[in-house]
Structure formats: structure tokens, C-alpha cells
Design an enzyme around this catalytic site. Structure first.
Site, PDB file in Angstrom:
ATOM      1  N   GLY A 153       0.914  -1.278  -0.017  1.00  0.00           N
ATOM      2  CA  GLY A 153      -0.021  -0.040   0.036  1.00  0.00           C
ATOM      3  C   GLY A 153       0.802   1.234   0.065  1.00  0.00           C
ATOM      4  N   CYS A 154       0.159   2.359  -0.253  1.00  0.00           N
ATOM      5  CA  CYS A 154       0.931   3.534  -0.460  1.00  0.00           C
ATOM      6  C   CYS A 154       1.495   4.138   0.923  1.00  0.00           C
ATOM      7  CB  CYS A 154       0.179   4.551  -0.968  1.00  0.00           C
ATOM      8  SG  CYS A 154      -1.521   4.934  -0.391  1.00  0.00           S
ATOM      9  N   TYR A 155       0.537   4.187   2.127  1.00  0.00           N
ATOM     10  CA  TYR A 155       1.264   4.511   3.317  1.00  0.00           C
ATOM     11  C   TYR A 155       2.294   3.442   3.783  1.00  0.00           C
ATOM     12  CZ  TYR A 155      -2.651   7.859   4.190  1.00  0.00           C
ATOM     13  OH  TYR A 155      -3.636   8.980   4.557  1.00  0.00           O
ATOM     14  N   THR A 157       4.234   1.576   2.138  1.00  0.00           N
ATOM     15  CA  THR A 157       5.652   1.971   1.362  1.00  0.00           C
ATOM     16  C   THR A 157       6.293   3.118   1.945  1.00  0.00           C
ATOM     17  OG1 THR A 157       4.668   1.103  -0.739  1.00  0.00           O
ATOM     18  CG2 THR A 157       6.648   2.403  -0.948  1.00  0.00           C
ATOM     19  N   GLU A 306       6.289  10.694  -0.872  1.00  0.00           N
ATOM     20  CA  GLU A 306       6.226  10.028  -2.173  1.00  0.00           C
ATOM     21  C   GLU A 306       4.868  10.408  -2.830  1.00  0.00           C
ATOM     22  OE1 GLU A 306       5.715   5.867  -1.276  1.00  0.00           O
ATOM     23  OE2 GLU A 306       3.676   6.109  -0.467  1.00  0.00           O
TER      24      GLU A 306
END
Length: 334
Positions: A153-155, A157, A306
Site C-alpha cells: 500500500g501507499c502508506y 511503502t 512519495e
């Protein structure tokens, strides 16, 4: 050339995947698909995203028969809901496709996790046990041999890239849980409009306090407990994570810097700042994760940034594909 299919191509992440893959020298972007019930079914991709007119003019085909969709396909990217990925990934895998799943359906190898945090029973435990977690900078060897790669997931990462060098070097005081406060733009909620992600309604606010599904994903793959609080901001894209942690007594700034240098030397998509802290404008629209550090005694603040749709999703998926098939890790990404 590797024939490639994107399922869920009409969403923000699917669109970013299509943009990367259409210019990849070793990939033939063969098909774009959406659910049979999607309002976008039958439309041309470039009708939804006119910036790609003349570049990606493929139709958004409705997915009716998954096995048929897999014919003559080497690589499948699933930019789909968790339950959908859970159900269709095994069908593509059985047809010999290499699958990169951008949902949460195969990220944690504990079937009970899915009932608690995703609200469905995981029935594909054989594939769950074989899935490789696609944190590209840390799991390249496993990714290079996997058939099913669960893209983080984005968080998770940005949080893991920011903390993992300290964990691996044994520099953190284990009695103090790292505290992760992270803010995401509204594109993280997906393309479908709702009041919760309307710019006219969104204000900077926390959500999912102590209950967000990314907390156990972060903790599981870091191997330590963390406190994670996500926030929604009224901007389009990007994630900024401010992480507060405590170091073991006597750990010097040089040791901290050395841990990050050792971890990310030769990793071109992670940029560790020599001085200063990153801002979103440095990473939005790029495949980079930028990390800055500030230390005072035993207290360390890490700031990671990011683009949630790129390094937090599509770019990392393509980076994993590059690793899996032996291409340069940054092919088409920078």
C-alpha cells in the site's frame, strides 16, 4: 515482448500503469479491462484520460470471462478492489500469468487478518502463502522468482522505507513504538466521487485512528509495533509521513546516516537527503521516495514523501515487474 493486461484500468492507478507500460520497451500493452458493471466499460481509455490520446487508445473491455481474458497474456496488473483481486488472481495464475496485485488481498500471510481488517474470508490460502511482498528495495531476490507479487500500500511503502534501515540495523529503542503521522491527497480514495473525497468537503483531518488496515501491514513487514495515524488533506496527490521514534542510548547521527546509506546505496528510487527535509513538490509526478532526517539526542524524526499513485502504487508495481523479468529496475520510471 511481454503481453500485458491491466484490470481496473479506468481508475487513477490503472491510468498511471497504462502510461508507464505503453512506453516500456519490453512490454506490449495488450488489453485494458474493467468490471462488466463499470460505467466506463466500452469507452476508449483516452476518452477518460485525453492526455494519452494517440498513445493509449485501447478500449476498456468489460471483464466477463477471466480465463478468456488470460489467453496470450504474460503479465497481469490488478488495480482492483481487494475482494475482486482475491477471486480473480488465482484464475490468472492458473493460466500461467505473472500477477502484480495492487490491492491488499495478498499482502499479509495470515488469513485471519482479512476477516478483521478487510471484511472477507480469505479462501485462497495456498496462493496467499506463495505471494511475495513487493517492497522493491528490500525484497528484490524474492520478487525475481515470484509468480504472485503483492504490491504494498501507499502508506506502508513510505513508512517502511523510512523505518526499515533503522530496524535492520538494530538502532531503535524497542520500548518506544515509532509514531507515524501521514497525510495523503484525495486521489488515494480512488476515482469514484463521494463527499468524503470532494475538494469542497475535505479538510485536513485524521481517520481510521487505531483501526486502519495499513497499520498491521506496516507492523507485520517491519517486525515491530508502530502507531499509525493517517490523515486526508485537500490536495490531489502525494503522501507526507512524519515519523517520530526513539533510538537506543548512545546511537550517533553518523550511525543513523550509515544505516540509511547502507540500505539505499545503489537504489535510485530512494533519495536520502544530506540536509533538510522533503516536501511533496519534490516527489509528486515522480517515482521517487524522498527521506530526510532530524536527530536530537536519542530522538529521531524521519520525514518521508512519495507520490501515492506512483511510488505508492503504479511505479512500484512497474519496478517490481522490472525486477521480476530482469530489466533495469528504473526502466520507464525515470
Amino acid at each position: 515482448m511481454l503481453n500485458t493486461l491491466i484490470v481496473g484500468a479506468s481508475g487513477y492507478t490503472g491510468a498511471e500503469l497504462a502510461a508507464y507500460l505503453q512506453q516500456h520497451p519490453h512490454v506490449n500493452l495488450s488489453r485494458l479491462m474493467v468490471s462488466a458493471q463499470s460505467v466506463d466499460a466500452g469507452k476508449c481509455f483516452s476518452e477518460l484520460y485525453p492526455q494519452y490520446r494517440g498513445l493509449v487508445d485501447l478500449p476498456l473491455e468489460p471483464m466477463v470471462d477471466v480465463a478468456n481474458a488470460a489467453e496470450n497474456i504474460d503479465i497481469v496488473f490488478l488495480a482492483t478492489a481487494h475482494e475482486v483481486s482475491h477471486d480473480i488472481a488465482p484464475i490468472f495464475l492458473a493460466q500461467g500469468c505473472v500477477v502484480f496485485d495492487l490491492s491488499g488481498a495478498y499482502r499479509v500471510q495470515n488469513k485471519h487478518f482479512y476477516q478483521q481488517y478487510y471484511g472477507f474470508e480469505h479462501k485462497n490460502t495456498d496462493w496467499l502463502s506463495q505471494a511475495v511482498y513487493g517492497l522493491a528495495e528490500w525484497n528484490a531476490d524474492q520478487i525475481s522468482q515470484a509468480q504472485l507479487i503483492a504490491v504494498p500500500g501507499c502508506y506502508p511503502t513510505v513508512s517502511q522505507l523510512s523505518l526499515k534501515p533503522l530496524v535492520e540495523a538494530g538502532l531503535l529503542d524497542s520500548t518506544h513504538w515509532p509514531v507515524i503521522n501521514a497525510t495523503s491527497g484525495v486521489s488515494g480514495a480512488g476515482r469514484k466521487a463521494s463527499l468524503t473525497n470532494s475538494f469542497c468537503e475535505v479538510s485536513l483531518q485524521p481517520y481510521g485512528v487505531f483501526t486502519h488496515r495499513h497499520q498491521p501491514e506496516i507492523a507485520t513487514h517491519l517486525g515491530i509495533d508502530v502507531i499509525f495515524t493517517p490523515h486526508l488533506g485537500n490536495f490531489a496527490r502525494g503522501i507526507l509521513a512524519t515519523i517520530t521514534c526513539k533510538l537506543k542510548q548512545g546511537v550517533t547521527e553518523n550511525e543513523v546516516r550509515q544505516a540509511f546509506e547502507t540500505a539505499y546505496q545503489g537504489q535510485p528510487l530512494v533519495r536520502v537527503y544530506d540536509k533538510g527535509l522533503p516536501a511533496l513538490k519534490a516527489v509528486v509526478g515522480t517515482a521517487f521516495c524522498d527521506i530526510g532526517l532530524a536527530q536530537q539526542g536519542e530522538h529521531l524524526i524521519i520525514v518521508g514523501a512519495e507520490d501515492n499513485l506512483l511510488k505508492g502504487a503504479a511505479a512500484q508495481a512497474v519496478q517490481c515487474m522490472n525486477i521480476r523479468f530482469g530489466f533495469a529496475p528504473t526502466e520507464t520510471l525515470i
